[in-house]
Structures are given as structure tokens and as C-alpha cells.
Scaffold this motif. Structure first.
Motif, short mmCIF file in Angstrom:
data_model
loop_
_atom_site.label_atom_id
_atom_site.label_comp_id
_atom_site.label_asym_id
_atom_site.label_seq_id
_atom_site.Cartn_x
_atom_site.Cartn_y
_atom_site.Cartn_z
N ALA A 189 0.83 -1.21 0.00
CA ALA A 189 0.00 0.00 0.00
C ALA A 189 0.86 1.26 0.00
O ALA A 189 0.62 2.20 -0.77
N GLN A 190 1.88 1.29 0.85
CA GLN A 190 2.73 2.48 0.95
C GLN A 190 3.58 2.67 -0.30
O GLN A 190 3.82 3.79 -0.74
N GLN A 191 4.02 1.55 -0.90
CA GLN A 191 4.77 1.66 -2.14
C GLN A 191 3.90 2.23 -3.26
O GLN A 191 4.35 3.05 -4.06
N SER A 192 2.65 1.79 -3.32
CA SER A 192 1.73 2.28 -4.34
C SER A 192 1.49 3.78 -4.19
O SER A 192 1.54 4.54 -5.17
N LEU A 193 1.25 4.23 -2.95
CA LEU A 193 1.00 5.66 -2.70
C LEU A 193 2.26 6.49 -2.95
O LEU A 193 2.20 7.58 -3.53
N LEU A 194 3.39 5.95 -2.53
CA LEU A 194 4.64 6.67 -2.75
C LEU A 194 4.97 6.77 -4.23
O LEU A 194 5.55 7.77 -4.68
N ARG A 195 4.61 5.73 -4.99
CA ARG A 195 4.91 5.74 -6.42
C ARG A 195 4.24 6.94 -7.10
O ARG A 195 4.85 7.63 -7.90
N ALA A 196 2.98 7.18 -6.73
CA ALA A 196 2.26 8.32 -7.33
C ALA A 196 2.88 9.65 -6.91
O ALA A 196 3.15 10.52 -7.74
N ARG A 197 3.14 9.81 -5.60
CA ARG A 197 3.66 11.09 -5.11
C ARG A 197 5.09 11.34 -5.59
O ARG A 197 5.44 12.45 -5.97
N LEU A 198 5.89 10.29 -5.58
CA LEU A 198 7.29 10.46 -5.98
C LEU A 198 7.41 10.67 -7.48
O LEU A 198 8.21 11.49 -7.94
N GLY A 199 6.60 9.93 -8.26
CA GLY A 199 6.61 10.14 -9.70
C GLY A 199 6.26 11.58 -10.05
O GLY A 199 6.89 12.20 -10.91
N HIS A 200 5.25 12.12 -9.36
CA HIS A 200 4.86 13.52 -9.58
C HIS A 200 5.99 14.46 -9.20
O HIS A 200 6.31 15.41 -9.93
N ARG A 201 6.62 14.22 -8.05
CA ARG A 201 7.69 15.10 -7.57
C ARG A 201 8.86 15.14 -8.56
O ARG A 201 9.39 16.20 -8.89
N VAL A 202 9.26 13.96 -9.04
CA VAL A 202 10.39 13.90 -9.96
C VAL A 202 10.04 14.57 -11.28
O VAL A 202 10.86 15.30 -11.85
N ASN A 203 8.81 14.35 -11.77
CA ASN A 203 8.42 15.00 -13.03
C ASN A 203 8.40 16.52 -12.88
O ASN A 203 8.77 17.25 -13.81
N VAL A 204 7.98 17.01 -11.71
CA VAL A 204 8.02 18.45 -11.45
C VAL A 204 9.46 18.95 -11.45
O VAL A 204 9.76 20.01 -11.99
N MET A 205 10.37 18.19 -10.84
CA MET A 205 11.78 18.57 -10.84
C MET A 205 12.32 18.66 -12.26
O MET A 205 13.08 19.59 -12.61
N ILE A 206 11.94 17.69 -13.10
CA ILE A 206 12.39 17.69 -14.49
C ILE A 206 11.87 18.92 -15.22
O ILE A 206 12.60 19.60 -15.96
N LEU A 207 10.57 19.23 -15.01
CA LEU A 207 9.97 20.38 -15.70
C LEU A 207 10.52 21.71 -15.16
O LEU A 207 10.69 22.67 -15.91
N GLU A 208 10.78 21.78 -13.85
CA GLU A 208 11.37 22.99 -13.29
C GLU A 208 12.75 23.23 -13.87
O GLU A 208 13.12 24.37 -14.18
N LYS A 209 13.52 22.16 -14.03
CA LYS A 209 14.84 22.30 -14.64
C LYS A 209 14.70 22.77 -16.08
O LYS A 209 15.46 23.63 -16.54
N ALA A 210 13.72 22.23 -16.80
CA ALA A 210 13.50 22.65 -18.18
C ALA A 210 13.23 24.15 -18.25
O ALA A 210 13.65 24.83 -19.19
N GLY A 211 12.55 24.69 -17.22
CA GLY A 211 12.25 26.12 -17.19
C GLY A 211 13.49 26.99 -17.02
O GLY A 211 13.44 28.18 -17.32
N THR A 212 14.60 26.42 -16.55
CA THR A 212 15.82 27.20 -16.36
C THR A 212 16.75 27.14 -17.56
O THR A 212 17.74 27.86 -17.61
N LEU A 213 16.44 26.26 -18.53
CA LEU A 213 17.33 26.10 -19.68
C LEU A 213 17.09 27.22 -20.69
O LEU A 213 15.97 27.70 -20.86
N SER A 214 18.15 27.59 -21.37
CA SER A 214 18.03 28.62 -22.40
C SER A 214 17.51 27.99 -23.70
O SER A 214 17.50 26.77 -23.85
N LEU A 215 17.10 28.85 -24.62
CA LEU A 215 16.62 28.36 -25.90
C LEU A 215 17.73 27.59 -26.62
O LEU A 215 17.49 26.54 -27.23
N GLY A 216 18.96 28.09 -26.53
CA GLY A 216 20.08 27.42 -27.16
C GLY A 216 20.29 26.02 -26.61
O GLY A 216 20.62 25.09 -27.35
N GLN A 217 20.08 25.85 -25.30
CA GLN A 217 20.24 24.53 -24.70
C GLN A 217 19.14 23.58 -25.15
O GLN A 217 19.37 22.39 -25.35
N PHE A 218 17.92 24.10 -25.34
CA PHE A 218 16.84 23.26 -25.85
C PHE A 218 17.15 22.79 -27.27
O PHE A 218 16.68 21.73 -27.69
#
Length: 619
Positions: free
Chosen positions: A115-144
Motif C-alpha cells: 500500500a505504501q509503495q503504491s502511494l509513494l509511487r504516485a507522489r514520488l513520480g509527480h515530484r520527480v516529473n516536477v523537478m524535471i519540468l522545473e529544470k526545463a524552465g531554467t534552460l536557455s533556448l540554445g540549450q533546448f
């Protein structure tokens, strides 16, 4: 993909021991990430792991007591002077109840882990995806636009968002099995210290094989990233409404599907080869584990027949051997899986730690307010390419308008990207109110600029939000939506839509409405009017999809709205640019002519030639 690039990432031999141990540096970071996501659930995982690890050995020990108790009770009943049945039966039944309670606790702990692994999977997956998107927001156009960095982003999004929890789960599984092994070890040592060695010998070959093939699978994953990205692109082209018209018109389905299948065949061939080798070796080496278990089985049976062990002890040791082997095999598999997860987590942190081009500017106003915008000998080259702009110099003061004319690819849009600081000049400098753009705070600078690019985004959002993106401070301000739409000539057709400004646009979502090219351009133009604080307005081919009457009306309104602002207009229509106070003709990255419409016609150069050529088409 170049041959050198392919060879650099093609699967090779397994990493040495130091490399194998080195990848585990991400385990601590993954555990910290999970701890930060939910401390309560991580503590719950630890508790359930402890319970699930200790109790199997206790259950085996109680099982021995039950069997020996049953044998003793049977002997007591068969004796010449049998004891009362309840006296011999009651202790055994209490032991059975005790074992039942232990098994129930083990089941509860396993359910708690799941049960805890299932709940953590959803919360952690969301957290990591937010980290990835936040990092994308700091990249310059040239880096993209850097293909290698884009590969890092693709790998991080595809795999790394699920790996941290997988790594933590395997870490707790390792702890659980280690606790079980320690508990089983206490029992096995009483039989023979050599029994532990037998367990290790049986499980070690499979572990070495799994670790080796985990490394090979990871190197295959990295090697195939660009090709997988091409597959994803072809899927998008064949299944998106904004590309399917042209695909059908040009009959591209067969061609693109053939290329899609060819990429799959190439990738599948590599994966099949690895899978067959992995499973073949796993089966062969797994037989060693089976042989060692049955050798231990025979050993215990012989000791029991010789009278060294009781029947209950035999039952316990057989159970402990089997469960111990399973726990050791699971421990080594967990270590192998942790190694693999660490490899994939390197993708995530390699991307998250990619250096960002620092925007160090802090100025929120210029040193010479009212001076306007200046380009001073500005040149620009894309990374690894030749210069596309050469020594551009121009000046536009508040209240002035400037038009850029030139063929496609001459550098006009690149010049605008430099103005908005999406790129930085290779040489020269750009000043706003006497201060270099690099010294401006990026947010303060961009709030002063309203830009409509010719490849503007058609957001799959309601109409009002499509306008609101022009100024996030007024994203939900319906009054501002309506005011901007009136200036951008979009209000008339918006009012006729089913839900007005709350009508969903695009076909991605239910009840979405599609617009014509000209209507989308009016939506984009209205975004520019949302930016009430902008005093630099840039329109890049803003009316290409509009009819001449609508275009004339748009520019009449635009001139009225931009009377005290700096305006830059890019257009191929000379009827549009002729009213600008300054017209610059750009050719191959250089300004070759400048002046008013009348002055350029008098010069009888490139501008005059293009103007007369276009005018002839209307005669």
C-alpha cells in the motif's frame, strides 16, 4: 547520429568492480528524495520491512516446536501410562495459534509495504516529473536546441521518474531479506557453519550474471535514445491533427511507417540478443542454486536418519534452507536491481545537474531612460555554426516604428530572439535605455516586450486563457481578455462561439473548437495587447493568414495602440511596412539598405525592386 557518437554509447563489456560500486552513489540521494516526499510513509516502510524480515525465522522456529510437540504428544499417548490428551495437546495448539498470529502479522506487513509503495509511487513520480519540468524552465533556448541535452531530457522523462521509488523499494527489500538472513543464520549456524557457505555458493553466480546484464541493458538504453526519440517523433507526426493533413495529402503514411518499423526492427534486434543471453545464462546459473538446495536437503535428511536431528529440527532446517536461499537470492537480485536503478538515476541527475547559463542581470531600469533600443555592431552565430548576423547596428526611440524586410532565412527572427534575450550576441551589444540587456533582470526585461512570433503557440486551452498567457498577472482577468480581444479584432468571432471566452480551443479535449489560420492569428495578436506594461512591441508576420481588408484594419488599430511605444514589424507585405518610420532591408544577416519607404524607392535598390515586383502582382 555520427559513427563516433554511436560507438561511444553502443553496449560494451561489463563495467569493472569499481564502476559497479561507483553507481551506488545515487542511492543516498534517492532515499533522501523519498524522505522529503513523505517521511511518514518512509517510516512505515521501515517498520513493515523490519516485521516482514524478522517474523519468517520466528515462524520457522515455532514450526519446529509444533512438529516436535506433535511427536512428543504422540509418544505420550502411546506410552504404557498415557497422559491426559488435553495436557499434551494444549501446548501444541497454543503454538499453532502463535504461528497463525505470526503469519497474519507477516501478511499485514506485506500489505502495508504494498500500500505504501503504491502511494509513494504516485507522489514520488509527480515530484520527480516536477523537478524535471522545473529544470526545463531554467534552460536557455540554445540549450533546448542542443540535441545531446534533449536526449538527456528524453531519457530523464522516460525512465528516471519511476526509478527513485524502485531503488528505495529494492533498498527496503534488501534490508528485509538481510534481516531474514541474519535470523536464518542464527538457526543455521546451530546445524553447521558450512550451511551458510552452501547458501552463498548457490546464489552468487546468478547475482554476477544479473549485474553484468543490467549494465549491458543500461548501455543499450543510452545508445538507442536518439533512435527512440525519432520513433516518438514519427508517432507524433502520424497521429497529431496539426500534421495529419499534410501526411495524408502527400501520402506519407507508408514512408513514415516503413521508417518507424525499420527503427523498431533495429532496436528489437539488439534487445532480443540481450534478452536471450540474459535469460539463458540466468537459467544455467540458476540450476546451481537448485543443486545446492537439494544437496543441503539430502544433508539434513541424512543427519535426521542418523538420529542427530529431530523430526521438528529437520522440518525447520529444510524450511530455513529454502527460505534462506530465497532471501539470499532476493537480496542479490535487489542489489543487482539497485545497480540498474542507480544507472538510470544517473540519467536524472545528469540532466538535473546540467549547467544552466546564468542570468546574472539585476537591473530593472536603464541608466538612460527614454533612450530606447540600440543594437551596436551585433553579430551572432549558433553554437558550432557560422555567423547568421553580421555587425547589425540600429536605434529605435520611444514612439518610433521600425520594419524589417528580407527573404526567409535572412536573420530577421534571430534578431528578435536576441532582443528578447533568448540568445546572447556573439559580438557587440544590445542596449535598452542605455543598459546592456545582459545586465537587465530577465523578468523585468521581458515584461517590457510584447512579441508575436510567426510560429506562435496554439494552446489547447479555453479562449480566455489563450489570451491570458500574454500576461500571467492577468491570466484569469476576463475584463482584460475582452479588452485585448477587441484591440486584436478577435472579439466578434469569440462572442459567437458556444461558450464565448470559456470555449475550449483545439481538438485535443472534449468539445474543443478549431479556428481558421486568420482567427488563430487574431488570438495571438490579442495576446500582445494583454501586455499593457510593454513598451516594445514586436510583430513577426502577424497577418500572414489574414485577408487584405482584415490586415489593413489590424494595422490601423495597431498604429493607434502603439503611438508612444517602440514597434518592430517583420513582414513580407510591403503595404504593411511602408508606413514604418524606418525600414531595414536584411540580406544574409546584414543590413544592406535603410530609410523610409520614399527614400528606399528613390535609392532604387533591393527594396525598390521587391516593392515593384509585389505591386505588379496586384495590377
Amino acid at each position: 547520429m555520427s559513427s563516433s557518437h554511436a560507438s561511444r554509447h553502443r553496449p560494451t563489456a561489463a563495467a569493472p568492480v569499481s564502476g559497479f560500486l561507483g553507481v551506488f552513489r545515487y542511492s543516498r540521494r534517492a532515499l533522501l528524495l523519498v524522505w522529503q516526499t513523505s517521511r511518514a510513509m518512509m517510516l512505515g516502510l521501515a517498520l513493515c520491512t523490519l516485521v516482514a524480515g524478522v517474523l519468517p525465522a520466528v515462524a520457522a522456529w515455532v514450526g519446529q516446536l509444533i512438529v516436535d510437540g506433535v511427536v512428543a504428544a504422540m509418544e505420550a499417548q502411546q506410552a504404557d501410562a498415557p497422559v491426559p490428551l488435553h495436557q499434551s495437546l494444549t501446548p501444541v495448539l497454543w503454538l499453532v495459534a502463535f504461528e497463525g498470529a505470526i503469519i497474519a502479522l507477516i501478511a499485514l506487513a506485506q500489505r502495508g509495504l504494498a500500500a505504501q509503495q503504491s502511494l509513494l509511487r504516485a507522489r514520488l513520480g509527480h515530484r520527480v516529473n516536477v523537478m524535471i519540468l522545473e529544470k526545463a524552465g531554467t534552460l536557455s533556448l540554445g540549450q533546448f536546441e542542443d540535441s545531446e541535452l534533449y536526449d538527456k531530457l528524453t531519457r530523464a522523462r522516460r525512465e528516471a521518474s519511476t526509478r527513485p521509488l524502485g531503488l528505495v523499494n529494492k533498498t527496503f527489500a534488501l534490508l528485509q531479506n538481510a534481516i531474514s538472513l541474519a535470523s536464518f543464520g542464527v538457526l543455521l549456524v546451530q546445524f553447521s557453519p558450512w550451511a551458510l557457505l552452501v547458501l552463498i555458493i548457490g546464489a552468487l553466480p546468478v547475482f554476477i550474471s544479473e549485474a553484468k546484464f543490467s549494465g549491458d541493458a543500461f548501455r543499450l538504453f543510452r545508445w538507442r535514445s536518439p533512435q527512440s526519440r525519432m520513433q516518438m517523433y514519427l508517432e507524433t507526426v502520424l497521429a497529431r491533427e496539426d500534421s495529419i493533413k499534410e501526411v495524408k495529402l502527400f501520402g506519407l503514411e507508408g514512408l513514415f511507417l516503413q521508417r518507424y518499423r525499420a527503427i523498431f526492427t533495429r532496436l528489437f534486434t539488439e534487445e532480443r540478443r540481450l534478452t536471450l543471453r540474459r535469460e539463458s545464462w540466468g537459467f544455467a546459473l540458476g540450476l546451481l542454486g537448485t543443486l545446492t538446495f537439494y544437496a543441503a536437503y539430502g544433508w539434513v535428511v541424512v543427519e535426521t536418519i542418523m538420529g542427530t536431528l529431530s523430526l521438528g529440527q529437520m522440518t525447520m532446517y529444510l524450511m530455513v534452507f529454502k527460505q534462506g536461499q530465497g532471501a539470499l537470492s532476493a537480496s542479490l537480485t535487489a542489489i543487482s536491481g539497485m545497480y540498474e536503478d542507480n544507472l538510470y538515476l544517473s540519467n536524472l541527475y545528469e540532466y538535473l545537474e546540467h549547467p544552466v547559463e546564468a542570468e546574472s542581470g539585476t537591473q530593472t531600469q536603464g541608466m538612460a531612460p527614454g533612450d530606447g533600443l540600440r543594437f551596436e555592431d551585433v553579430s551572432f552565430a549558433y553554437p558550432g555554426g557560422k555567423e547568421v548576423l553580421h555587425e547589425i547596428s540600429l536605434h529605435i526611440a520611444p514612439g518610433q516604428s521600425l520594419a524589417l524586410v528580407g527573404e526567409n532565412g535572412s536573420g530577421k527572427t534571430t534578431l528578435i530572439k536576441l532582443l528578447t534575450r533568448l540568445y546572447a550576441p556573439t559580438r557587440g551589444r544590445i542596449l535598452l535605455d542605455g543598459t546592456d540587456l545582459r545586465d537587465w533582470d530577465a523578468i523585468a526585461l521581458r515584461e517590457r516586450i510584447g512579441v508575436i512570433f510567426q510560429d506562435f503557440v496554439r494552446y489547447q486551452l479555453p479562449v480566455g486563457e489563450n489570451l491570458g498567457v500574454g500576461d500571467t498577472h492577468a491570466f484569469n482577468d476576463e475584463t482584460r481578455w475582452q479588452d485585448a480581444a477587441r484591440h486584436g479584432m478577435a472579439d466578434d468571432f469569440i462572442q459567437q462561439m458556444p461558450e464565448g471566452y470559456h470555449t475550449q480551443l483545439g481538438r485535443w479535449f472534449k468539445n474543443g473548437q478549431e479556428l481558421s489560420g486568420g482567427q488563430w492569428q487574431k488570438i495571438a495578436l490579442s495576446r500582445a495587447y494583454m501586455r499593457q506594461n510593454a513598451d516594445i512591441l514586436v510583430l513577426d508576420e502577424p497577418t500572414a493568414a489574414m485577408d487584405p481588408a482584415a490586415e489593413a484594419d489590424v494595422f490601423a488599430r495597431f498604429r493607434e495602440h502603439s503611438r508612444d511605444k517602440m514597434t518592430i514589424l517583420i513582414s513580407h507585405r510591403f503595404s504593411t511596412v511602408r508606413s514604418a518610420e524606418q525600414i531595414f532591408v536584411v540580406d544574409r544577416g546584414r543590413i544592406i539598405e535603410r530609410g523610409t519607404h520614399a527614400e528606399l524607392l528613390e535609392q532604387n535598390g533591393r527594396y525598390a525592386f521587391l516593392f515593384r515586383l509585389q505591386a505588379k502582382g496586384y495590377q
